[in-house]
Structure formats: C-alpha cells, structure tokens
Design an enzyme around this catalytic site. Sequence first.
Site, PDB file in Angstrom:
ATOM      1  N   SER A 257      -7.011  -1.009  -6.981  1.00  0.00           N
ATOM      2  CA  SER A 257      -6.616  -1.283  -5.429  1.00  0.00           C
ATOM      3  C   SER A 257      -5.103  -1.712  -5.478  1.00  0.00           C
ATOM      4  CB  SER A 257      -7.381  -2.710  -4.752  1.00  0.00           C
ATOM      5  OG  SER A 257      -6.697  -3.261  -3.461  1.00  0.00           O
ATOM      6  N   THR A 258      -4.498  -1.605  -4.278  1.00  0.00           N
ATOM      7  CA  THR A 258      -3.056  -1.888  -4.118  1.00  0.00           C
ATOM      8  C   THR A 258      -2.941  -3.316  -4.685  1.00  0.00           C
ATOM      9  OG1 THR A 258      -2.509  -0.391  -2.591  1.00  0.00           O
ATOM     10  CG2 THR A 258      -1.111  -2.341  -2.550  1.00  0.00           C
ATOM     11  N   ASN A 259      -3.853  -4.244  -4.304  1.00  0.00           N
ATOM     12  CA  ASN A 259      -3.798  -5.535  -4.792  1.00  0.00           C
ATOM     13  C   ASN A 259      -3.812  -5.980  -5.999  1.00  0.00           C
ATOM     14  OD1 ASN A 259      -4.017  -5.570  -1.694  1.00  0.00           O
ATOM     15  ND2 ASN A 259      -6.158  -6.129  -1.592  1.00  0.00           N
TER      16      ASN A 259
ATOM     17  N   LYS B  73      51.214 -12.733  -1.833  1.00  0.00           N
ATOM     18  CA  LYS B  73      50.129 -13.395  -2.062  1.00  0.00           C
ATOM     19  C   LYS B  73      48.969 -12.880  -2.592  1.00  0.00           C
ATOM     20  CE  LYS B  73      47.077 -16.536   1.102  1.00  0.00           C
ATOM     21  NZ  LYS B  73      45.770 -15.976   0.637  1.00  0.00           N
TER      22      LYS B  73
ATOM     23  N   THR C  21       0.754  -1.018  -0.057  1.00  0.00           N
ATOM     24  CA  THR C  21      -0.055   0.043  -0.106  1.00  0.00           C
ATOM     25  C   THR C  21       0.736   1.072  -0.045  1.00  0.00           C
ATOM     26  OG1 THR C  21      -1.735  -1.111   1.093  1.00  0.00           O
ATOM     27  CG2 THR C  21      -1.900   1.349   1.197  1.00  0.00           C
TER      28      THR C  21
ATOM     29  N   THR D 276      37.569 -36.601 -11.084  1.00  0.00           N
ATOM     30  CA  THR D 276      36.273 -36.813 -10.748  1.00  0.00           C
ATOM     31  C   THR D 276      36.492 -37.116  -8.984  1.00  0.00           C
ATOM     32  OG1 THR D 276      36.440 -39.176 -11.120  1.00  0.00           O
ATOM     33  CG2 THR D 276      35.149 -37.597 -12.732  1.00  0.00           C
TER      34      THR D 276
ATOM     35  N   SER E  22      47.096 -10.294   1.148  1.00  0.00           N
ATOM     36  CA  SER E  22      47.202 -10.446   2.449  1.00  0.00           C
ATOM     37  C   SER E  22      47.938  -9.132   2.973  1.00  0.00           C
ATOM     38  CB  SER E  22      48.191 -11.447   2.615  1.00  0.00           C
ATOM     39  OG  SER E  22      48.457 -11.579   4.120  1.00  0.00           O
ATOM     40  N   SER E  23      47.522  -8.779   4.303  1.00  0.00           N
ATOM     41  CA  SER E  23      48.123  -7.564   5.089  1.00  0.00           C
ATOM     42  C   SER E  23      49.598  -8.255   5.846  1.00  0.00           C
ATOM     43  CB  SER E  23      47.139  -7.042   5.997  1.00  0.00           C
ATOM     44  OG  SER E  23      46.756  -8.095   6.895  1.00  0.00           O
TER      45      SER E  23
END
Length: 477
Positions: free
Chosen positions: A149-151, A333, A110, A196, A327-328
């Site tokens: 209607s909203t519906n 990396k 609505t 696999t 990486s920090s």
Amino acid sequence: MDITTAQLSGKTREEHDLIGYMQVPEEYYFGVQTMRGMENFHISRVRLSFFPEIIKALADVKEAAALANRDLGLLDKKTADAIVEACRMVRDGKFDDQFVVDMVQGGAGTSTNMNANEVIANIALELMGHKKGEYKYCHPNNHVNLSQSTNDAYPTAMKIALIRSIAKLEDSLKQLVEAFRAKGVEFADVIKMGRTQLQDAVPMTLGQEFEAYAANLSEEMERLEQNYKLFYEMNMGATAIGTGINADPDYPAICEKYLREITGLPMVVASNMIEATNDTGAFVMNSSALKRLAVKLSKICNDLRLLSSGPRCGLNEINLPPRQPGSSIMPGKVNPVIPEVVNQVAFRVIGNDLTVTMAAEAGQLELNVMEPIIIHCLFESIEMLANAMNTLREKCVTGITANKEVCRNMVYNSIGLVTALNPYLGYETSTMLAKEALNSGKGIYDLVLEHKLMSKEELDNILRPENMVKPRKFLRK
C-alpha cells in the site's frame, strides 16, 4: 528526457482510473494517476526529481517487493525480472525526469507511490517487448504495487532516502568542524577578551573561541546519527493500516531480507505494524536534531558577525573574507553576507521543525495523512543545511583572519583584566581598581603600578597570555 522541454510527437495513449479516462503523451513513462497528481498539486513547485535520493529509495522498495513476491510465487519470474531491471534503471538515474509530482500533496503520498508504480511498470513493459500502457502484461497496481500500500511503501522509501541524505549532511558538518578546528590552531596565540552578556569578562585566545565552535558542532554528528537510526524500522507488509491485509504472512520478512541486501542498511520490520503505520515519531526526532544543528549554526554566525563588526566602530577582532560590495549607496561597505545567509537558513529550518511537529500531531487514527509535508520539510532542511554549511566553510571560515593587535589592545585596555589579578590582590582591592579605571579612563595595568600594588615584573608575569587563559595553581600566603 526532460518533460518540461521535451518536443512531443503529439501521439497519446488512453489510460483510465477510478475518475475516468485521460490521454497520456506517448513519450511519458508515467500514467494517468501521475497526471492526476500533476493536475491537482501545484503547491511547492518542487518535484520529486529535485531529490534523487527519494527516487532511488522508491526503486529500492519496489525491487525488494518484486523479489519477495517472486519468491512467494505471487509474481511470475518474467514479470518480476522485468520489474527488478526497471527498478535498477530507475535507481541509476535514467528516469529521474519522469518523477514529476509535487512534494506537497494530498493522499498521504499516493501520488508519489503511483508515480513510481507507473514509471516502473512502463519501463518493465518495454523490457518485455510491449508498449507503454499495455498493463495487462505488467500493471502498476496489480504487479509493481503487489503486496503493498502507499501506507507502507511510501514511508519506508522516505526513511531510506532520509538516512542517505543525512549521511551526506554529516559529511558537510564534519568538514565545517575541521575548518573551525584548523582556525583554532591558527589563532592559538591570539590573546583577546572573552565576553559575557556582551560585556568584558576575562581573557582567552581566539583559538579557544574557534575550537569551542568546532566542539559545539562536532556534538551534532553524534546526535544526527543517533536519531536517523530510528529510520531503520519499517512497516513493509503492513499494507493499508498495519493489519497486513492482501499480503502473505511471510512477505514482511522476505521483503526485509531483500531491502537489507539492496540498500546495505540494517532495515528491520516493526514489531507492531499498526503502530508503525500511524506513528511519525522518528520524523519528529530527526527534525528536532536538524533544528538543534540550525540553532547552533545561527548562534555561531551571530558571533562571527559581532567579532567582525566595524571595521572602525565595532569589535573588529577578525576579518571575514569580502564577498561582495555591501551597499548601493555607501562606498567601501562590505557586509557579512555569508553568516547572514546561514542565519536565514537556520530560521527556515526552525520553521520547518514547527511544521513537522504540527503535521505529526495532526495524524488521526490509523494513518497520518500529513506525511508529505513532513517529508518535504525534512528534505528541504537537510538540503539547505548542507548547502549552508558548505558555503560557510568555503566562502567564510577558511578565509577568516585575525586582527591580532586589536585583540591584544582590547585585553590590556579592558576593565575585565582585573579579574586575573583578583587571586593576588583580593576582591576589594580589585573592585577599587575597576571603579577607578571606569571613572578615570586609565588602564588597570597602569593603576596597579601607580598604586604600587605589584612590581612591573610581577604584573607582567601574571598577565602573560598563557597564564590568563587556563587554570593554574595558586600559592596562598
């Protein structure tokens, strides 16, 4: 005008609704009921304006309704023309910032419907030479929402918006498929080991692997299109619960005609309006298709992460484009950040599908009031999937390179190579070779020659890449 940053004059207009009176800033085209929605629903913090297709579709529905009401003599030409022009201005994106209610809301949509009604009414008022809020000349409910209607207006608009959004998603998917297919051609002569259960299986080419990804995803274009066609069925004229109360019996057909003209889509009035008003099956089916696409994308990204793992201690068969330091603390990396983010998008889409499922199940009697969360989840999934596929294509797939020698060496060092010899040596002999290779660390190629099971010429011919990666005729002795 962006309402989040607009410098307001301080002037207001007084509007009222069932709950009472409110002062609405003069600059705003929405009114009291939209203000209620803004006050009540600070949930997702995602406004309608985040998805412009929703705004366009709401304008489409309101324009079609106004034209139908005009044809039926329910709306005078001057008011109808103003509403139609207002809808076209909204559709052109000139008032996107005025669609301010949260995507997630109570009331079965609505607040969304009234946001559209109020904005369109106030634009129409100005077009007719009146001030915002002078609703006796063009009222959000009495005129813009006439015969609706909203519906019926809300779900119809959402379906139109979703059709268009999924079409854009398909374009992103198509481009990703083409990118994988191009890599399939590029890597056509790169021999590698297929696997696999994460174990060596039989040889294939890297091109075959990437072409399979393209084929896998191309299936989803057909699935998406098949499912969004369910959205062509609408319930305009159903009004509150599907009985059509307060709507002219000729209104649905006329509204359908105009919606077809405005949208270019083959919209059709449902045969059973009560069912169409309370059923959310089309949303469930489309959410399922989005989930299926997400699952496939996630699986492919898992493969890309595995194939590029290493570089020294993993498979290292392909290289993903380096996008940022990984990486920090670990110098040098580089992480597979693009496949990782696509994985996370997939998880969100899968979660959204569960939400859609639960919300559809929670519908009661003649209306499913949970449609706003369904709509929010669908649009979020579409948006994230499209962005994720574009990112995967642009920042990952197109830049993938093959480590050709690594791939080839793995084939010739693999126990799985013995499978290619099975038709010539028999299962028992091949098993013996595999066992000895495992115990001794020697290669299958060397063991065949050592045991004089074949000449080098015969062995090389059998193990030519083109002979190991597709079916071939065998001559039985």
